[in-house]
Write an enzyme that holds these catalytic residues in place. Structure first.
Site, PDB file in Angstrom:
ATOM      1  N   HIS A  27      -3.849  -1.214   2.648  1.00 29.17           N
ATOM      2  CA  HIS A  27      -3.819  -0.020   3.609  1.00 29.17           C
ATOM      3  C   HIS A  27      -2.847  -0.386   4.527  1.00 29.17           C
ATOM      4  O   HIS A  27      -2.195   0.527   5.165  1.00 29.17           O
ATOM      5  CB  HIS A  27      -5.026   0.476   3.949  1.00 29.17           C
ATOM      6  CG  HIS A  27      -5.889   0.910   2.700  1.00 29.17           C
ATOM      7  ND1 HIS A  27      -7.286   1.054   2.849  1.00 29.17           N
ATOM      8  CD2 HIS A  27      -5.211   1.684   1.781  1.00 29.17           C
ATOM      9  CE1 HIS A  27      -7.694   1.456   1.508  1.00 29.17           C
ATOM     10  NE2 HIS A  27      -6.605   1.787   0.901  1.00 29.17           N
ATOM     11  N   SER A 114      -7.274   5.613   0.676  1.00 26.65           N
ATOM     12  CA  SER A 114      -5.840   5.910   0.830  1.00 26.65           C
ATOM     13  C   SER A 114      -5.473   7.193   1.143  1.00 26.65           C
ATOM     14  O   SER A 114      -4.609   7.620   1.901  1.00 26.65           O
ATOM     15  CB  SER A 114      -4.965   5.236  -0.433  1.00 26.65           C
ATOM     16  OG  SER A 114      -5.657   5.702  -1.763  1.00 26.65           O
ATOM     17  N   ASP A 157      -4.222  11.888 -15.716  1.00 24.01           N
ATOM     18  CA  ASP A 157      -4.046  10.475 -15.873  1.00 24.01           C
ATOM     19  C   ASP A 157      -2.855  10.087 -14.865  1.00 24.01           C
ATOM     20  O   ASP A 157      -2.169  10.720 -14.647  1.00 24.01           O
ATOM     21  CB  ASP A 157      -3.629  10.295 -17.208  1.00 24.01           C
ATOM     22  CG  ASP A 157      -2.952   8.658 -17.441  1.00 24.01           C
ATOM     23  OD1 ASP A 157      -3.709   7.831 -17.068  1.00 24.01           O
ATOM     24  OD2 ASP A 157      -2.002   8.641 -17.788  1.00 24.01           O
ATOM     25  N   ASP A 178      -2.146   2.471  -7.798  1.00 26.04           N
ATOM     26  CA  ASP A 178      -3.721   1.488  -7.283  1.00 26.04           C
ATOM     27  C   ASP A 178      -4.575   1.692  -8.407  1.00 26.04           C
ATOM     28  O   ASP A 178      -5.553   1.944  -8.089  1.00 26.04           O
ATOM     29  CB  ASP A 178      -4.059   2.003  -6.039  1.00 26.04           C
ATOM     30  CG  ASP A 178      -5.064   1.059  -5.425  1.00 26.04           C
ATOM     31  OD1 ASP A 178      -5.096   0.107  -6.051  1.00 26.04           O
ATOM     32  OD2 ASP A 178      -5.702   1.404  -4.475  1.00 26.04           O
TER      33      ASP A 178
HETATM   34  N1  SAM Z   1      -6.106   4.202  -3.879  1.00 24.47           N
HETATM   35  C1  SAM Z   1      -7.457   4.047  -3.402  1.00 24.47           C
HETATM   36  C2  SAM Z   1      -7.734   3.674  -2.045  1.00 24.47           C
HETATM   37  O1  SAM Z   1      -6.943   2.790  -1.723  1.00 24.47           O
HETATM   38  O2  SAM Z   1      -8.743   4.064  -1.420  1.00 24.47           O
HETATM   39  C3  SAM Z   1      -8.605   3.282  -4.233  1.00 24.47           C
HETATM   40  C4  SAM Z   1      -8.327   3.614  -5.942  1.00 24.47           C
HETATM   41  S1  SAM Z   1      -9.258   2.526  -6.975  1.00 24.47           S
HETATM   42  C5  SAM Z   1      -8.798   1.093  -6.835  1.00 24.47           C
HETATM   43  C6  SAM Z   1      -8.586   3.280  -8.581  1.00 24.47           C
HETATM   44  C7  SAM Z   1      -8.941   4.566  -8.619  1.00 24.47           C
HETATM   45  O3  SAM Z   1      -8.446   4.922  -9.960  1.00 24.47           O
HETATM   46  C8  SAM Z   1     -10.704   5.001  -8.982  1.00 24.47           C
HETATM   47  O4  SAM Z   1     -10.847   5.644  -8.270  1.00 24.47           O
HETATM   48  C9  SAM Z   1     -10.775   5.273 -10.493  1.00 24.47           C
HETATM   49  O5  SAM Z   1     -11.702   6.094 -11.062  1.00 24.47           O
HETATM   50  C10 SAM Z   1      -9.315   5.844 -10.994  1.00 24.47           C
HETATM   51  N2  SAM Z   1      -8.630   5.986 -12.124  1.00 24.47           N
HETATM   52  C11 SAM Z   1      -8.903   4.838 -13.425  1.00 24.47           C
HETATM   53  N3  SAM Z   1      -8.244   5.161 -14.179  1.00 24.47           N
HETATM   54  C12 SAM Z   1      -7.377   6.196 -13.662  1.00 24.47           C
HETATM   55  C13 SAM Z   1      -6.315   6.722 -14.607  1.00 24.47           C
HETATM   56  N4  SAM Z   1      -5.922   6.568 -15.912  1.00 24.47           N
HETATM   57  N5  SAM Z   1      -5.687   7.725 -13.780  1.00 24.47           N
HETATM   58  C14 SAM Z   1      -5.932   8.062 -12.660  1.00 24.47           C
HETATM   59  N6  SAM Z   1      -7.163   7.531 -11.687  1.00 24.47           N
HETATM   60  C15 SAM Z   1      -7.561   6.518 -12.566  1.00 24.47           C
END
Ligand code: SAM
Length: 308
Positions: A27, A114, A157, A178
Site C-alpha cells: 500500500h 486497496s 475474473d 494482487d
Molecule cells: N488488493 C487487496 C488489498 O490490497 O486490500 C487484497 C486482495 S487479496 C490479496 C486477493 C483477492 O483476490 C481476494 O479477495 C480473493 O477473493 C480475490 N480473488 C481470487 N481469485 C480471483 C480472481 N481470479 N479474480 C479476481 N479476484 C480474485
C-alpha cells in the site's frame, strides 16, 4: 474458471492478513504511484483486478485470529508505534494520513484495503475500477464503494478484467494486480494477462504483488515477468522486496515483493529510504533484508524462423 478454481478462491480470505507487513509495503507503493499520477492535472484511472472487500476491522473475526496487523501497521501507526524520522514521516504522510482518517480516535481499529485507499485519493475527474471475484467479498466491496460515481465495481475474473478495461480512456493510470497465488496455473494466467494488458496500455503503470515463500517460485515468477516486459515497449521494471527472514522454510511467508512496470522515477530512491527505516520495525530478525532494484528484461528468445 472451473468449479475447482472457484472452490479455492472461496477459501482465501484477505481479512486474515489485512495490515500485515506485506500489505503495508504494497500500500505504500500504491500510494506513492498515485501521488505521482496526481502531480499532473490530467485525470487518471486505477484498476484493481483483485480488490478484496475495501476495508478490514482489526478487532473482530479473521483479523483477530492471526493478529498479523500487530507486526505490520501497528508498528507504524497507533499507540505502540515509535516516531519516524522527519524525512520518512514526510514520505509516508499521504499513506499514514489515510490510515488516520479511517481511525479518527487514534486507536487502530480499521485497516483500509486497496479499494478504500484508492478511492480516498481520487480527484474530481479520476476514475477507479475495483474488481473482486469472491461472491461474498464482491458484495461487500460493492457496498463499501456504493454511491461513489467515480468508482465502478465488478465481480469477474481479475485477468479478464485486465483485458476488458484496458486501455482506459484517460490513457494514464495504474493497474494493481494482487492475486492470492493459491491456484495452480496462476502464474501462466498472470503473465498472459499482463502481456495482453501491456499490448493495450504500454504507458500504464502496472504493480504486481507476489509472496516470497520458496525462492525457486519467486525466481520463476520474476523470470516470467521479465520475459513479458522483453516483448513490450516498456523500460526495465522495478522490483521492491522485503524479507522478514532468510527464506529457509518454504512453508512460511518469508517476504513479499512487487514488480512495478513503468514506475514513477522517484520510486527507487523513495522505497530505498523508506525500507531502510522500516525494515528493523517490521522484522525483529537480524537477518531481515530488503532490495529495490531494476528487473532486467529477459533476453528475447529467437523467433522459430531464426533457429537453424
Ligand atoms: N488488493 C487487496 C488489498 O490490497 O486490500 C487484497 C486482495 S487479496 C490479496 C486477493 C483477492 O483476490 C481476494 O479477495 C480473493 O477473493 C480475490 N480473488 C481470487 N481469485 C480471483 C480472481 N481470479 N479474480 C479476481 N479476484 C480474485
Amino acid at each position: 474458471l472451473g468449479p475447482a478454481h472457484l472452490g479455492r478462491i472461496m477459501n482465501y480470505r484477505h481479512a486474515f492478513h489485512a495490515g500485515n507487513f506485506a500489505d503495508v509495503i504494497k500500500h505504500i507503493v500504491l500510494v506513492l504511484c498515485i501521488e505521482h499520477l496526481k502531480k499532473k492535472p490530467a485525470p487518471f484511472r486505477v484498476i484493481d483486478t483483485h480488490a478484496g472487500i475495501g476495508r478490514y476491522r482489526l478487532h473482530t473475526g479473521e483479523a483477530t485470529r492471526t493478529g498479523e496487523w500487530r507486526d505490520g501497521i501497528a508498528r507504524l501507526f497507533g499507540p505502540e508505534a515509535a516516531p519516524l524520522s522527519p524525512a520518512i514521516a514526510a514520505l509516508l504522510k499521504p499513506y499514514l494520513d489515510l490510515i488516520s482518517a479511517e481511525n479518527s480516535s487514534g486507536a487502530l481499529n480499521i485497516y483500509p484495503g486497496s479499494p478504500a485507499i484508492v478511492q480516498s485519493m481520487l480527484r474530481r475527474d479520476d476514475r477507479f475500477i475495483a474488481n473482486e471475484l469472491h461472491p461474498e467479498d464482491a458484495k461487500a466491496l460493492a457496498a463499501a464503494m456504493k454511491g461513489d460515481k467515480a468508482v465502478i465495481t465488478s465481480a469477474i475474473d481479475g485477468y479478464t478484467a485486465l483485458k476488458a478495461h484496458l486501455p482506459p480512456k484517460e490513457r494514464r493510470g495504474l493497474v494493481l494486480v494482487d492475486p492470492p497465488f493459491e491456484e495452480p496455473g496462476e502464474l501462466i494466467r498472470l503473465t498472459e494477462g499482463l502481456a495482453e494488458g501491456l499490448k493495450r496500455f504500454a504507458t500504464g503503470t502496472f504493480a504486481l504483488w507476489y509472496p516470497i515463500k520458496d525462492p525457486k517460485h519467486t525466481t520463476r515468477f520474476k523470470r516470467a515477468i521479465a520475459e513479458v516486459t522483453a516483448h513490450a515497449d516498456v523500460p526495465p521494471a522495478l522490483e521492491v522486496e522485503m524479507f522478514l527472514r532468510p527464506p529457509r522454510n518454504p512453508a512460511l511467508l518469508n517476504g513479499a515483493g512487487l514488480v512495478v512496470i513503468n514506475p514513477p522515477f522517484t520510486l527507487y530512491a523513495d522505497m530505498n529510504a523508506i525500507l531502510t527505516e522500516l525494515l528493523p520495525r517490521l522484522s525483529d530478525n537480524p537477518e531481515a533484508t530488503f532490495s529495490v532494484d531494476a528487473l532486467p528484461k529477459a533476453p528475447k528468445a529467437p523467433k522459430p524462423a531464426d533457429k537453424k
